[in-house]
Design a protein around this motif. Structure first.
Motif, PDB file in Angstrom:
ATOM      1  N   SER A   1      -3.781  12.428   9.168  1.00 56.43           N
ATOM      2  CA  SER A   1      -3.620  11.055   9.016  1.00 56.43           C
ATOM      3  C   SER A   1      -3.132  10.811   7.491  1.00 56.43           C
ATOM      4  N   LEU A   2      -3.083   9.358   7.655  1.00 56.15           N
ATOM      5  CA  LEU A   2      -2.535   8.599   6.379  1.00 56.15           C
ATOM      6  C   LEU A   2      -3.715   8.598   5.306  1.00 56.15           C
TER       7      LEU A   2
ATOM      8  N   PHE B   1       5.176  -1.369   8.245  1.00 57.94           N
ATOM      9  CA  PHE B   1       5.270   0.367   7.451  1.00 57.94           C
ATOM     10  C   PHE B   1       6.603   0.490   7.380  1.00 57.94           C
ATOM     11  N   GLY B   2       6.863   1.049   6.045  1.00 54.61           N
ATOM     12  CA  GLY B   2       8.378   1.642   5.972  1.00 54.61           C
ATOM     13  C   GLY B   2       8.270   2.977   6.821  1.00 54.61           C
ATOM     14  N   SER B   3       9.518   3.336   6.655  1.00 57.78           N
ATOM     15  CA  SER B   3       9.821   4.609   7.468  1.00 57.78           C
ATOM     16  C   SER B   3       9.618   5.882   6.740  1.00 57.78           C
TER      17      SER B   3
ATOM     18  N   PHE C   1       4.911  13.585   2.652  1.00 56.09           N
ATOM     19  CA  PHE C   1       5.484  12.534   3.200  1.00 56.09           C
ATOM     20  C   PHE C   1       4.824  11.316   2.460  1.00 56.09           C
TER      21      PHE C   1
ATOM     22  N   TYR D   1       0.322  -5.882   8.835  1.00 57.27           N
ATOM     23  CA  TYR D   1       0.869  -4.543   8.021  1.00 57.27           C
ATOM     24  C   TYR D   1       1.915  -4.167   8.643  1.00 57.27           C
TER      25      TYR D   1
ATOM     26  N   ILE E   1       4.465   7.155   2.485  1.00 55.06           N
ATOM     27  CA  ILE E   1       4.787   5.952   3.213  1.00 55.06           C
ATOM     28  C   ILE E   1       4.086   4.511   2.782  1.00 55.06           C
TER      29      ILE E   1
ATOM     30  N   PHE F   1      -2.713   6.855  15.929  1.00 52.66           N
ATOM     31  CA  PHE F   1      -4.079   6.610  15.012  1.00 52.66           C
ATOM     32  C   PHE F   1      -4.590   5.328  15.430  1.00 52.66           C
TER      33      PHE F   1
ATOM     34  N   GLN G   1       7.906   6.841  11.772  1.00 48.96           N
ATOM     35  CA  GLN G   1       7.853   5.735  11.790  1.00 48.96           C
ATOM     36  C   GLN G   1       6.523   5.022  12.304  1.00 48.96           C
TER      37      GLN G   1
ATOM     38  N   PHE H   1       0.793  -1.316   0.104  1.00 50.38           N
ATOM     39  CA  PHE H   1       0.029   0.054  -0.089  1.00 50.38           C
ATOM     40  C   PHE H   1       0.867   1.131  -0.032  1.00 50.38           C
TER      41      PHE H   1
ATOM     42  N   TYR I   1       0.898   5.308   0.860  1.00 49.62           N
ATOM     43  CA  TYR I   1      -0.104   6.442   1.681  1.00 49.62           C
ATOM     44  C   TYR I   1       0.685   7.875   1.303  1.00 49.62           C
TER      45      TYR I   1
ATOM     46  N   LEU J   1      -4.625   6.650   2.022  1.00 48.74           N
ATOM     47  CA  LEU J   1      -4.453   5.735   1.120  1.00 48.74           C
ATOM     48  C   LEU J   1      -4.450   6.085  -0.391  1.00 48.74           C
TER      49      LEU J   1
ATOM     50  N   GLN K   1       0.700  11.432   3.348  1.00 46.92           N
ATOM     51  CA  GLN K   1       0.267  11.972   4.688  1.00 46.92           C
ATOM     52  C   GLN K   1       1.111  13.510   4.764  1.00 46.92           C
ATOM     53  N   PHE K   2       0.010  14.564   5.009  1.00 49.13           N
ATOM     54  CA  PHE K   2       0.439  15.954   5.204  1.00 49.13           C
ATOM     55  C   PHE K   2       0.644  16.160   6.752  1.00 49.13           C
ATOM     56  N   PRO K   3       1.387  17.304   6.959  1.00 47.16           N
ATOM     57  CA  PRO K   3       2.005  17.363   8.278  1.00 47.16           C
ATOM     58  C   PRO K   3       0.627  17.493   9.230  1.00 47.16           C
TER      59      PRO K   3
END
Lengths: 114, 116
Positions: free
Chosen positions: A43-44, A105-107, A91, A103, A93, B91, B44, A34, A36, A46, A38-40
């Motif tokens: 939320s993320l 997540f990458g950094s 940003f 799930y 992700i 979240f 992260q 997936f 995503y 998709l 993300q704005f400052p």
């Protein structure tokens, strides 16, 4: 535990150029990946879902031709932002999933378009 | 459509005290998972805790526990003995397995600040 590597962590590119972001599952095979945005302090959101060997499924409002996703193997997915503009700065992700690890997540990648 | 709502944009707690973050969700599915993720300043995403909807027992992970009220569609996170390292964006997330949704749906997040 499961590890997802995302590169680069930061990238600055000129307006009009393209930039590629890689997402690799290091110790497991991801059936689905997936992407995503993300704005400052938000939320993320998709952007798209990709399965190995098939076309990505994009969320409503996400431009397929601008955000190219390739999922060539069970351990690698790439997101290419084409003809980048300052409004694409964000940003990004990735997340990889399988039945065992759920799930992971990458950094993240901070993209700045100047 | 599934939705996840976090009504507390920001919260603050003193070190060593307890804080509860709220989350409600809406779904027509019967089989689903709920998660709490933590995103510290490094950005992260870290899984804090997960709950299977079919389990009545509330999940617990060390200082983190949830209060899962299925009928009320509520899934709150309690952090006990808060530590400075708990400062992060939290979240709440949902994924359904009974219908067409197989992607994580996130709430808007709660920014938690742990004060020394």
């Amino acid at each position: 535990g499961a590890v997802v590597s995302q590169h680069p962590s930061r990238v600055i590119c000129k307006s009009g150029t393209s930039v590629k972001i890689e997402c690799r599952s290091l110790d497991f095979q991801a059936t689905t990946m997936f992407w995503y945005r993300q704005f400052p302090k938000k939320s993320l959101m998709l952007m798209a879902t990709s399965n190995e060997g098939s076309k990505a499924t994009y969320e409503q409002g996400v431009e397929k031709d601008k955000f190219l996703i390739n999922h060539a193997s069970l351990t690698l997915s790439t997101l290419t932002v084409t003809s980048a503009h300052p409004e694409d700065s964000s940003f990004y992700i990735c997340s990889a999933s399988d039945s065992r690890h759920g799930y992971t997540f990458g950094s993240g990648t901070r993209l700045t378009v100047v | 459509a599934q939705t996840v709502t976090q009504s507390q944009p920001e919260m603050s707690v003193q070190e060593a005290e307890t804080v509860t973050l709220s989350c409600t969700y809406d779904t027509s599915e019967s089989n689903y998972y709920l998660f709490w993720y933590k995103q510290p300043p490094s950005r992260q995403m870290i899984l804090v805790i997960r709950q299977e909807a079919y389990k009545q027992q509330n999940a617990t992970e060390n200082r983190f526990s949830v209060n899962f009220q299925k009928a009320a569609k509520s899934f709150s996170l309690k952090i006990s003995d808060s530590q400075l390292g708990d400062t992060a964006m939290y979240f709440c997330a949902f994924i359904g397995y009974g219908g067409a949704t197989n992607k994580l749906i996130f709430g808007t997040g709660t920014l938690l600040a742990v004060q020394p």
